[in-house]
Scaffold this motif. Structure first.
Motif, PDB file in Angstrom:
ATOM      1  N   SER A  57       0.996  -1.215  -0.127  1.00  0.00           N
ATOM      2  CA  SER A  57      -0.027  -0.026   0.107  1.00  0.00           C
ATOM      3  C   SER A  57       1.053   1.331  -0.031  1.00  0.00           C
ATOM      4  CB  SER A  57      -0.971  -0.055   0.970  1.00  0.00           C
ATOM      5  OG  SER A  57      -0.232   0.240   2.333  1.00  0.00           O
ATOM      6  N   GLY A  58       2.208   1.058  -0.070  1.00  0.00           N
ATOM      7  CA  GLY A  58       3.097   2.343  -0.178  1.00  0.00           C
ATOM      8  C   GLY A  58       3.762   2.758   1.211  1.00  0.00           C
ATOM      9  N   LYS A  59       3.505   1.891   2.146  1.00  0.00           N
ATOM     10  CA  LYS A  59       3.860   2.267   3.488  1.00  0.00           C
ATOM     11  C   LYS A  59       5.113   1.561   3.808  1.00  0.00           C
ATOM     12  CE  LYS A  59      -0.812   2.884   5.028  1.00  0.00           C
ATOM     13  NZ  LYS A  59      -1.439   2.798   3.376  1.00  0.00           N
ATOM     14  N   ASN A  60       6.296   2.134   4.258  1.00  0.00           N
ATOM     15  CA  ASN A  60       7.179   1.234   4.788  1.00  0.00           C
ATOM     16  C   ASN A  60       6.924   0.765   6.162  1.00  0.00           C
ATOM     17  OD1 ASN A  60       9.615   2.248   3.008  1.00  0.00           O
ATOM     18  ND2 ASN A  60       8.408   4.341   3.676  1.00  0.00           N
ATOM     19  N   VAL A  61       7.639  -0.229   6.478  1.00  0.00           N
ATOM     20  CA  VAL A  61       6.939  -0.891   7.899  1.00  0.00           C
ATOM     21  C   VAL A  61       8.600  -1.126   8.653  1.00  0.00           C
ATOM     22  CG1 VAL A  61       6.197  -2.969   8.996  1.00  0.00           C
ATOM     23  CG2 VAL A  61       5.235  -2.096   6.735  1.00  0.00           C
ATOM     24  N   VAL A  62       8.407  -0.846   9.951  1.00  0.00           N
ATOM     25  CA  VAL A  62       9.274  -1.089  11.080  1.00  0.00           C
ATOM     26  C   VAL A  62       8.567  -2.035  11.893  1.00  0.00           C
ATOM     27  CG1 VAL A  62      10.631  -0.245  12.741  1.00  0.00           C
ATOM     28  CG2 VAL A  62      10.756   0.958  10.508  1.00  0.00           C
ATOM     29  N   SER A  63       9.378  -3.197  12.418  1.00  0.00           N
ATOM     30  CA  SER A  63       8.498  -4.014  13.145  1.00  0.00           C
ATOM     31  C   SER A  63       9.339  -4.934  14.155  1.00  0.00           C
ATOM     32  CB  SER A  63       7.803  -5.188  12.489  1.00  0.00           C
ATOM     33  OG  SER A  63       7.319  -6.048  13.268  1.00  0.00           O
ATOM     34  N   PRO A  64       9.110  -4.695  15.589  1.00  0.00           N
ATOM     35  CA  PRO A  64       9.673  -5.396  16.614  1.00  0.00           C
ATOM     36  C   PRO A  64       9.413  -7.213  16.639  1.00  0.00           C
ATOM     37  CG  PRO A  64       7.764  -4.421  17.478  1.00  0.00           C
ATOM     38  CD  PRO A  64       7.978  -4.036  16.057  1.00  0.00           C
ATOM     39  N   VAL A  65       8.550  -7.443  15.598  1.00  0.00           N
ATOM     40  CA  VAL A  65       8.489  -8.824  15.538  1.00  0.00           C
ATOM     41  C   VAL A  65       8.974  -9.671  14.457  1.00  0.00           C
ATOM     42  CG1 VAL A  65       6.654 -10.455  15.713  1.00  0.00           C
ATOM     43  CG2 VAL A  65       5.955  -7.768  15.823  1.00  0.00           C
ATOM     44  N   GLY A  66      10.125  -8.618  13.870  1.00  0.00           N
ATOM     45  CA  GLY A  66      10.803  -9.353  12.821  1.00  0.00           C
ATOM     46  C   GLY A  66      10.308  -9.668  11.543  1.00  0.00           C
ATOM     47  N   PRO A  67      11.029 -10.410  10.490  1.00  0.00           N
ATOM     48  CA  PRO A  67      12.313 -10.827  10.589  1.00  0.00           C
ATOM     49  C   PRO A  67      13.562  -9.760  10.810  1.00  0.00           C
ATOM     50  CG  PRO A  67      11.873 -11.152   8.539  1.00  0.00           C
ATOM     51  CD  PRO A  67      10.449 -10.485   9.490  1.00  0.00           C
ATOM     52  N   VAL A  68      14.508  -9.923  11.578  1.00  0.00           N
ATOM     53  CA  VAL A  68      15.596  -8.973  11.703  1.00  0.00           C
ATOM     54  C   VAL A  68      16.872  -9.133  10.791  1.00  0.00           C
ATOM     55  CG1 VAL A  68      15.090  -8.414  14.049  1.00  0.00           C
ATOM     56  CG2 VAL A  68      16.778  -9.902  13.568  1.00  0.00           C
ATOM     57  N   TYR A  69      17.025 -10.473  10.207  1.00  0.00           N
ATOM     58  CA  TYR A  69      18.070 -10.671   9.399  1.00  0.00           C
ATOM     59  C   TYR A  69      17.661 -11.789   8.444  1.00  0.00           C
ATOM     60  CZ  TYR A  69      23.180 -10.820   7.874  1.00  0.00           C
ATOM     61  OH  TYR A  69      24.271 -10.912   7.109  1.00  0.00           O
ATOM     62  N   PRO A  70      18.303 -11.812   7.258  1.00  0.00           N
ATOM     63  CA  PRO A  70      17.875 -13.151   6.449  1.00  0.00           C
ATOM     64  C   PRO A  70      18.559 -14.095   6.821  1.00  0.00           C
ATOM     65  CG  PRO A  70      18.887 -11.428   5.050  1.00  0.00           C
ATOM     66  CD  PRO A  70      19.027 -10.819   6.497  1.00  0.00           C
ATOM     67  N   THR A  71      17.802 -15.510   7.401  1.00  0.00           N
ATOM     68  CA  THR A  71      18.492 -16.670   7.488  1.00  0.00           C
ATOM     69  C   THR A  71      17.762 -17.715   6.968  1.00  0.00           C
ATOM     70  OG1 THR A  71      17.442 -16.825   9.803  1.00  0.00           O
ATOM     71  CG2 THR A  71      19.547 -15.955   9.742  1.00  0.00           C
ATOM     72  N   PRO A  72      18.135 -18.806   6.759  1.00  0.00           N
ATOM     73  CA  PRO A  72      17.328 -19.955   6.100  1.00  0.00           C
ATOM     74  C   PRO A  72      15.939 -20.289   6.957  1.00  0.00           C
ATOM     75  CG  PRO A  72      19.571 -20.684   6.317  1.00  0.00           C
ATOM     76  CD  PRO A  72      19.428 -19.502   7.037  1.00  0.00           C
ATOM     77  N   ALA A  73      15.858 -20.096   8.152  1.00  0.00           N
ATOM     78  CA  ALA A  73      14.660 -20.258   8.908  1.00  0.00           C
ATOM     79  C   ALA A  73      13.734 -19.348   8.590  1.00  0.00           C
ATOM     80  CB  ALA A  73      14.736 -20.448  10.378  1.00  0.00           C
ATOM     81  N   PHE A  74      14.020 -18.085   8.237  1.00  0.00           N
ATOM     82  CA  PHE A  74      13.043 -17.019   7.812  1.00  0.00           C
ATOM     83  C   PHE A  74      13.133 -16.915   6.289  1.00  0.00           C
ATOM     84  CE2 PHE A  74      13.774 -16.770  12.215  1.00  0.00           C
ATOM     85  CZ  PHE A  74      12.554 -16.615  12.687  1.00  0.00           C
ATOM     86  N   SER A  75      13.680 -17.552   5.402  1.00  0.00           N
ATOM     87  CA  SER A  75      13.845 -17.390   3.908  1.00  0.00           C
ATOM     88  C   SER A  75      12.386 -16.994   3.364  1.00  0.00           C
ATOM     89  CB  SER A  75      14.508 -18.259   3.317  1.00  0.00           C
ATOM     90  OG  SER A  75      13.965 -19.560   3.420  1.00  0.00           O
ATOM     91  N   ALA A  76      11.372 -17.895   3.866  1.00  0.00           N
ATOM     92  CA  ALA A  76      10.095 -17.731   2.923  1.00  0.00           C
ATOM     93  C   ALA A  76       9.532 -16.405   3.300  1.00  0.00           C
ATOM     94  CB  ALA A  76       8.903 -18.714   3.609  1.00  0.00           C
ATOM     95  N   ASP A  77       9.594 -15.697   4.749  1.00  0.00           N
ATOM     96  CA  ASP A  77       9.007 -14.475   5.117  1.00  0.00           C
ATOM     97  C   ASP A  77       9.908 -13.534   4.330  1.00  0.00           C
ATOM     98  OD1 ASP A  77       7.444 -15.649   6.969  1.00  0.00           O
ATOM     99  OD2 ASP A  77       8.524 -15.368   8.620  1.00  0.00           O
ATOM    100  N   VAL A  78      11.160 -13.673   4.242  1.00  0.00           N
ATOM    101  CA  VAL A  78      12.012 -12.374   3.573  1.00  0.00           C
ATOM    102  C   VAL A  78      11.728 -12.475   2.188  1.00  0.00           C
ATOM    103  CG1 VAL A  78      14.293 -11.934   2.957  1.00  0.00           C
ATOM    104  CG2 VAL A  78      14.098 -12.779   5.278  1.00  0.00           C
ATOM    105  N   GLU A  79      11.218 -13.664   1.349  1.00  0.00           N
ATOM    106  CA  GLU A  79      10.936 -13.595   0.069  1.00  0.00           C
ATOM    107  C   GLU A  79       9.792 -12.614  -0.173  1.00  0.00           C
ATOM    108  OE1 GLU A  79      11.025 -17.286  -1.904  1.00  0.00           O
ATOM    109  OE2 GLU A  79      12.972 -17.688  -1.210  1.00  0.00           O
TER     110      GLU A  79
END
Ligand SMILES: NC(=O)c1ccc[n+]([C@@H]2O[C@H](COP(=O)([O-])OP(=O)(O)OC[C@H]3O[C@@H](n4cnc5c(N)ncnc54)[C@H](OP(=O)(O)O)[C@@H]3O)[C@@H](O)[C@H]2O)c1
Length: 348
Positions: free
Chosen positions: A93-115
């Motif tokens: 929707s055109g808004k940047n997002v900052v979140s304390p719920v992560g992900p904070v850094y791309p790792t294999p465990a979070f690759s689907a979320d990061v993608e």
């Protein structure tokens, strides 16, 4: 950095959300344009009422579509549980997002979320930054910065010591304090998988030092209450869980390179007596020259140091917002942010 005013939305007004909300209301670098709540008792309330400030004219809403339709530079997204699909809708929707719920850094465990996040950022021309005190600061950018003071590094140990008796929160029940130790050890609880969330911060440091995490290992120790411990939400009965020590190790080149210790405590009347003292964060870097750094709140009137991790989490998100808004589209880590220059902190 521009000196523009950033239009922000606060998503969820829990302990973290209220800290950033207050910051947005009081810091002229920000204009609060929306507040999303889930609690029906907060719907329709002026934001000022939610945080004990004068009226702001911004009413809390539970209408997600109305929030998505707002013109805003950034959403500080702080719900209890992560919702990556919602993060992606906000990014598109055109808004940047900052979140304390992560992900904070791309790792294999979070690759689907990061993608998913990267794709939404591309579509929306927006950026995402995952943040927080830990994971997100004391176990990654802070030790990473301290490595500049080292000649050789053997091991980095990071301690989070949080006295939940002095600073009660929802996590007392979530984390299974007051349970029989056998029940906590055998039943699923909210720390299931936490190692992988914290391993994002470990990966930032390990990769920042030019290495790769080969293996992660976990230990969990429990201390039990010697006597009944009363807290605002109930009583931790004698013999039940009153202290937990989570230890996670990231191995590189066949040796432990990063060790995180999380000590969560209900006071100090427990067996074994860990005698850890006040809440604080501590970083120990073994090597040459060996060093340590302690990060803690200043003492209260009674001389004890409270836990500030939740407050710091709300502020880490808020202070990053201007730079995240100016960043190139995509997931923005500490490496992309560089030295963050918060705006509006020095004011009458
Ligand atoms: N990385 C770090 O260092 C760090 C540190 C602390 C917290 N956190 C994370 O930050 C988030 C917020 O923490 P907190 O301490 O503010 O939690 P909290 O006090 O429990 O507040 C969470 C808020 O989320 C909303 N909510 C309640 N139930 C929900 C549900 N089922 N699904 C979605 N939202 C719900 C509520 O907002 P309303 O009251 O407005 O309706 C609630 O007040 C959590 O995900 C936590 O894990 C990260």
């Amino acid at each position: 950095m521009s000196q523009k005013t950033y239009r922000v939305i606060q998503w969820a007004t829990g302990t973290v959300g209220k800290v950033s909300l207050r910051h947005f209301v009081e810091n002229p670098a920000f204009e609060l344009v929306g507040v999303l709540v889930t609690n029906p008792e907060k719907v329709g309330k002026d934001t000022g009422d939610i945080i004990g400030l004068p009226p702001t004219g911004v009413l809390a809403t539970d209408d997600v579509e109305a929030i998505l339709a707002l013109e805003a530079d950034c959403v500080h997204f702080a719900p209890l549980v992560q919702d990556i699909d919602m993060v992606c809708r906000l990014l598109r929707s055109g808004k940047n997002v900052v979140s304390p719920v992560g992900p904070v850094y791309p790792t294999p465990a979070f690759s689907a979320d990061v993608e998913k996040i990267e794709a939404a950022c591309k579509d929306g021309g927006t950026s995402f930054h995952g943040c927080g005190i830990h994971p997100g600061f004391v176990g990654d950018i802070l030790p990473m910065t301290l490595t500049r003071l080292m000649d050789r590094i053997d091991r980095i140990q990071v301690y989070e010591i949080a006295d939940k008796l002095r600073n009660p929160s929802v996590y007392i029940e979530f984390m299974g304090f007051g349970l029989d130790p056998e029940v906590l050890s055998t039943q699923p609880n909210c720390m299931e998988g936490a190692m992988y969330a914290f391993a994002q911060s470990m990966a930032l440091v390990v990769e920042g030092l030019g290495k790769t995490i080969e293996n992660l290992t976990e230990k969990h120790e429990i201390a039990t209450a010697r006597n009944d411990i009363a807290y605002p939400g109930g009583v931790i009965r004698a013999g039940t869980v009153a202290g937990q020590h989570w230890e996670w190790t990231a191995w590189a080149d066949g040796a432990p390179l990063i060790v995180y210790h999380l000590y969560y405590l209900m006071g100090d009347d427990m067996e074994p007596a860990w005698n850890l003292g006040d809440s604080r964060h501590r970083i120990v870097i073994e090597g040459n020259p060996a060093m340590e750094l302690t990060l803690m709140a200043t003492a209260d009137a009674d001389g004890r140091h409270p836990f500030l991790g939740i407050t710091w989490t709300g502020l880490l998100g808020a202070t990053a917002i201007p730079q995240v808004c100016e960043a190139a589209p995509g997931m923005v880590t500490h490496f992309d942010l560089g030295v963050v220059r918060p705006q509006g902190l020095v004011r009458p």
